[in-house]
Design a protein around this motif. Structure first.
Motif, PDB file in Angstrom:
ATOM      1  N   PRO A  44      -6.285   1.368 -10.958  1.00 51.50           N
ATOM      2  CA  PRO A  44      -5.810   1.230  -9.461  1.00 51.50           C
ATOM      3  C   PRO A  44      -6.021   2.278  -8.504  1.00 51.50           C
ATOM      4  O   PRO A  44      -5.357   3.574  -8.888  1.00 51.50           O
ATOM      5  N   ASN A  91      -5.988   3.050  -3.850  1.00 50.59           N
ATOM      6  CA  ASN A  91      -5.553   2.440  -2.448  1.00 50.59           C
ATOM      7  C   ASN A  91      -7.118   1.863  -2.081  1.00 50.59           C
ATOM      8  O   ASN A  91      -8.174   2.574  -2.109  1.00 50.59           O
ATOM      9  N   GLN A  92      -7.032   0.648  -1.632  1.00 50.97           N
ATOM     10  CA  GLN A  92      -8.098   0.079  -1.020  1.00 50.97           C
ATOM     11  C   GLN A  92      -7.834  -0.220   0.375  1.00 50.97           C
ATOM     12  O   GLN A  92      -6.617  -0.716   0.720  1.00 50.97           O
ATOM     13  N   GLY A 144      -6.916  -6.242   1.306  1.00 50.09           N
ATOM     14  CA  GLY A 144      -6.165  -7.058   0.371  1.00 50.09           C
ATOM     15  C   GLY A 144      -5.062  -6.596  -0.485  1.00 50.09           C
ATOM     16  O   GLY A 144      -4.546  -5.257  -0.034  1.00 50.09           O
ATOM     17  N   THR A 145      -4.454  -7.322  -0.969  1.00 50.28           N
ATOM     18  CA  THR A 145      -2.853  -7.061  -1.439  1.00 50.28           C
ATOM     19  C   THR A 145      -2.859  -6.765  -2.903  1.00 50.28           C
ATOM     20  O   THR A 145      -2.202  -6.312  -3.774  1.00 50.28           O
ATOM     21  N   SER A 146      -3.984  -7.268  -3.851  1.00 44.93           N
ATOM     22  CA  SER A 146      -4.460  -7.251  -4.968  1.00 44.93           C
ATOM     23  C   SER A 146      -5.525  -6.054  -5.299  1.00 44.93           C
ATOM     24  O   SER A 146      -6.484  -6.044  -4.328  1.00 44.93           O
ATOM     25  N   PHE A 147      -5.580  -5.617  -6.286  1.00 44.29           N
ATOM     26  CA  PHE A 147      -6.637  -4.402  -6.615  1.00 44.29           C
ATOM     27  C   PHE A 147      -7.934  -5.201  -7.256  1.00 44.29           C
ATOM     28  O   PHE A 147      -7.864  -5.875  -7.901  1.00 44.29           O
ATOM     29  N   THR A 148      -9.201  -4.758  -6.322  1.00 42.09           N
ATOM     30  CA  THR A 148     -10.659  -5.314  -6.818  1.00 42.09           C
ATOM     31  C   THR A 148     -11.085  -4.165  -7.669  1.00 42.09           C
ATOM     32  O   THR A 148     -11.463  -3.267  -7.006  1.00 42.09           O
TER      33      THR A 148
END
Length: 205
Positions: free
Chosen positions: A168, A170-171, A174-178
């Motif tokens: 993981p 930082n993206q 969204g709140t969950s990692f893609t």
């Protein structure tokens, strides 16, 4: 010197680049018949509401080999792809650092799909400070290479291949990692840390 034989991907995934980064020499398979529904002309970005699939429109028949596939110039895909990229990453931390070079590749007139893929691959390797040599295949016989052609496919989960594990970072949304989006997602959000994340993402071949 470690040599990898693999097909070119459009704005390749993190899995793809974690693999490429392990090799000193990369031979791109372009003498095969062009197959449908592969990463050769598609990629995935993270938009504000969902994962976006971008596809290069191409002209080919069942007999067309990859190096002869041409881009369908009647469609406005370049503008659409840049628009999707800008809306997804225009506010990302490293957008301004990379955007001009990326836009230049998109905007340069290109007849053959392979030429576009190679140009993008070259600048991404430069961004990642990788010095691997690139070559296009002429014959795949008697090559002393790691042959991973047609292994990384979009219809199969990366978890089934044992090449990449999701690390993981930082993206933008969204709140969950893609996991395993285009390398663009990693570069725009992490910049120089992309090399470290790629190294940690690689499992084995």
């Amino acid at each position: 010197m470690r040599t990898l034989l693999i097909e070119p991907h459009y704005l390749g995934s993190i899995e793809y680049f974690s693999l490429l980064s392990q090799y000193d020499s990369i031979i791109l398979e372009v003498t095969d018949r062009f197959p449908k529904q592969t990463y050769r002309n598609r990629c995935y970005l993270l938009g504000s509401n969902r994962v976006l699939m971008l596809t290069i429109p191409v002209n080919f028949s069942s007999r067309t080999i990859t190096k002869d596939v041409t881009i369908d110039q009647s469609q406005r895909w370049r503008k659409d792809h840049w628009g999707a990229f800008f809306s997804s990453y225009g506010k990302a931390p490293f957008f301004e650092y990379f955007a001009d070079d990326i836009r230049e590749v998109w905007e340069k007139p290109t007849q053959y799909m392979v030429d576009l893929l190679v140009r993008f691959l070259e600048i991404f390797l430069k961004f990642l400070r990788k010095s691997a040599t690139l070559a296009l295949s002429t014959s795949v016989e008697n090559l002393n290479t790691s042959d991973l052609r047609n292994v990384i496919l979009p219809k199969q989960s990366f978890t089934d291949r044992g090449i990449y594990r999701a690390v993981p970072y930082n993206q933008s949304f969204g709140t969950s990692f893609t996991p395993n989006l285009s390398i663009l997602d990693l570069l725009m959000n992490e910049g120089p840390r992309a090399e470290e994340i790629l190294s940690a993402s690689f499992l084995t071949t």
